[in-house]
Design a protein around this motif. Structure first.
Motif, short mmCIF file in Angstrom:
data_model
loop_
_atom_site.label_atom_id
_atom_site.label_comp_id
_atom_site.label_asym_id
_atom_site.label_seq_id
_atom_site.Cartn_x
_atom_site.Cartn_y
_atom_site.Cartn_z
N VAL A 95 63.56 11.78 21.98
CA VAL A 95 63.86 10.94 23.23
C VAL A 95 63.94 11.77 24.26
N CYS A 96 63.30 11.12 25.51
CA CYS A 96 63.37 11.97 26.49
C CYS A 96 64.28 11.00 27.75
N LYS A 97 65.31 11.51 27.93
CA LYS A 97 66.43 11.07 28.57
C LYS A 97 65.98 10.67 30.09
N ASN A 98 65.16 11.33 30.63
CA ASN A 98 64.67 10.65 31.87
C ASN A 98 63.83 9.53 31.71
N MET A 99 63.13 9.46 30.60
CA MET A 99 62.27 8.28 30.61
C MET A 99 63.22 6.85 30.19
N LYS A 100 64.45 7.22 29.68
CA LYS A 100 65.22 6.04 29.48
C LYS A 100 66.29 5.86 30.91
N TYR A 148 54.67 4.08 28.12
CA TYR A 148 55.11 3.74 26.86
C TYR A 148 56.56 4.26 26.41
N TYR A 149 56.90 5.26 27.05
CA TYR A 149 58.19 5.69 26.62
C TYR A 149 59.55 5.26 27.35
N GLN A 150 59.07 4.11 28.09
CA GLN A 150 60.34 3.13 28.63
C GLN A 150 60.87 2.51 27.70
N GLY A 174 58.68 5.06 35.41
CA GLY A 174 58.35 6.40 34.31
C GLY A 174 59.01 7.18 34.95
N VAL A 175 58.61 8.52 35.53
CA VAL A 175 59.26 9.59 35.97
C VAL A 175 58.59 9.74 37.39
N ARG A 176 59.10 10.78 38.22
CA ARG A 176 58.75 11.06 39.41
C ARG A 176 57.20 11.40 39.66
N PHE A 217 57.08 23.79 29.17
CA PHE A 217 56.86 22.80 27.98
C PHE A 217 57.98 21.85 28.31
N CYS A 218 57.69 20.51 27.51
CA CYS A 218 58.20 19.29 27.48
C CYS A 218 59.68 19.43 26.41
N LEU A 219 60.68 19.46 27.31
CA LEU A 219 61.99 19.40 26.43
C LEU A 219 62.10 18.67 25.36
N PRO A 245 50.21 16.68 21.73
CA PRO A 245 49.87 18.11 21.87
C PRO A 245 51.03 18.67 22.67
N GLU A 246 51.69 18.20 23.32
CA GLU A 246 53.13 18.60 23.85
C GLU A 246 54.11 19.34 22.93
N CYS A 247 53.82 18.85 21.68
CA CYS A 247 54.77 19.40 20.60
C CYS A 247 54.42 20.94 20.43
N GLY A 273 63.30 12.14 36.75
CA GLY A 273 62.32 13.18 36.70
C GLY A 273 61.68 13.83 35.80
N CYS A 274 60.88 14.51 35.60
CA CYS A 274 60.30 15.36 34.49
C CYS A 274 60.63 16.74 34.36
N PRO A 275 61.42 17.21 33.43
CA PRO A 275 61.91 18.68 33.58
C PRO A 275 60.78 19.70 33.31
N MET A 276 59.76 19.02 32.43
CA MET A 276 58.34 19.95 32.39
C MET A 276 57.68 20.16 33.99
N ALA A 277 57.69 19.09 34.67
CA ALA A 277 57.00 19.22 35.91
C ALA A 277 57.86 20.21 36.73
N VAL A 303 48.82 16.55 34.54
CA VAL A 303 49.42 15.43 35.43
C VAL A 303 50.77 15.75 35.71
N ASN A 304 51.50 16.02 34.70
CA ASN A 304 53.06 16.45 34.99
C ASN A 304 53.54 17.41 35.79
N THR A 305 53.11 17.37 36.93
CA THR A 305 53.27 18.41 38.04
C THR A 305 53.78 17.63 39.22
FE1 SF4 Z 1 58.42 15.13 30.90
FE2 SF4 Z 1 58.24 15.44 28.30
FE3 SF4 Z 1 59.95 13.61 29.39
FE4 SF4 Z 1 57.27 13.28 29.53
S1 SF4 Z 1 58.44 13.21 27.66
S2 SF4 Z 1 58.64 12.83 31.25
S3 SF4 Z 1 56.62 15.69 29.71
S4 SF4 Z 1 60.11 15.82 29.67
#
Ligand code: SF4
Ligand code: 13P
Length: 302
Positions: free
Chosen positions: A257-262, A23-25, A58-60, A169-171, A197-199, A83-87, A111-113
């Motif tokens: 906004v998640c840069k990686n998801m975009k 959904y973040y794409q 999505g991400v890796r 944490f999620c950036l 809940p990642e907030c 990628g996912c900076p939190m992972a 799962v974000n690992t």
């Molecule tokens: Fe990772 Fe957060 Fe981006 Fe999801 S929104 S991919 S948890 S950095």
């Protein structure tokens, strides 16, 4: 653009491929996807799919989960840099050392690992099923990783002794401040706050509803309120607005906004389908070890 979409759809048929997006794409990626969902729904859809090739937009870690659950399928991550900076905040070597020093701990991983971290994990969770799964683990001494915010939300909802939390944490979600939600509430006093809940816990405490991306969409679809303050990544607006054209959705912050998801573009998807992107591979031993944690998750969340 129309030609590109036409070519993607044609190649997809030719390769018996299916496009699975989070959904973040971006809206154009969501529009061409065969399935759009949260992390849990993406994993389930990919596993059940009859396609030979899964294109994971999505991400890796999402592409790795697809490979772990469907090792026989070709898995493509169209943009290798997503990628996912939190992972990345938990490293398999550090977790291995932790486990050597704490052999009694039961490891619960978001799962974000990475696949390597999942291979050292007892059970995975997503934000959709975390409460359901952790509530079934009473009596075990738990480490939750990597998201300290999701972990502390789970701890706040359960009567068990609290899980020990990794300091990840999620950036994107963590940068939301409680003050931004308060300001939005002042401007829209009748709006309900829907928060992931990642907030940070100080922001989560202001939520009328706390839940995963899919949970937020489900709540907004069913609730009688006409205005909602959205405290998760802004890509979710695409689905919220198309499901509820008569309702108003206000982002709690323009910084969600998640840069990686975009990163993934329609051209990336075309190139992937045109067999120009290397299929994702994982060592057999990693797949075997990591599949235990993911399959245990799917069993406990049913
Ligand atoms: Fe990772 Fe957060 Fe981006 Fe999801 S929104 S991919 S948890 S950095
Ligand atoms: P969900 O898809 O489980 O809501 O997770 C949010 C997220 O940040 C995915 O990267």
């Amino acid at each position: 653009m129309e030609n590109l979409i036409h070519d993607i759809l044609h190649l997809k048929e030719e390769r018996n491929a299916t496009i699975i997006a989070h959904y973040y794409q971006t809206a154009d990626i969501q529009a061409i996807a065969d399935f759009v969902g949260d992390s849990l729904a993406m994993a389930k859809y990919g596993k059940a799919s009859k396609a030979d090739t899964l294109i994971i937009c999505g991400v890796r870690f999402m592409a790795e989960s697809a490979k772990i659950l469907s090792p026989e399928k070709t898995i493509l991550l169209p943009n290798d840099g997503a990628g996912c900076p939190m992972a990345d905040m938990v490293d398999a070597d550090d977790l291995k050392k932790y486990k050597d020093n704490n052999p009694h701990k039961y490891i619960v991983s978001y799962v974000n690992t990475s696949a390597d971290v999942k291979a050292l994990t007892d059970v995975c969770v997503t934000s959709s099923n975390a409460l359901k799964i952790v509530s079934q683990l009473e009596g075990k001494d738990l480490l939750f990783l990597p998201d300290r915010n999701l972990g502390s939300y789970i701890n706040s909802q359960l009567n068990h002794p609290p899980m020990e939390l990794w300091n990840g944490f999620c950036l994107t979600h963590d940068r939301l401040q409680a003050k931004e939600i308060m300001d939005a509430k002042t401007k829209h006093p009748n709006a309900k706050v829907l928060i992931h809940p990642e907030c940070d816990p100080s922001a989560v405490a202001l939520g009328d509803y706390v839940g995963s991306t899919a949970g937020i969409i489900d709540f907004a679809n069913k609730d009688s309120a006409d205005t909602f303050i959205i405290a998760t990544e802004e890509g979710v607006l695409h689905k919220l607005q198309s499901d509820n054209p008569e309702k108003t959705f206000i982002m709690a912050s323009s910084r969600l906004v998640c840069k990686n998801m975009k990163k993934t573009t329609l051209s990336d998807v075309y190139i992937a389908l045109n067999e120009s992107t290397t299929a994702l591979t994982l060592p057999k031993a990693t797949i075997e070890a990591a599949s235990n944690a993911l399959e245990t998750m799917l069993t406990l969340s049913n």
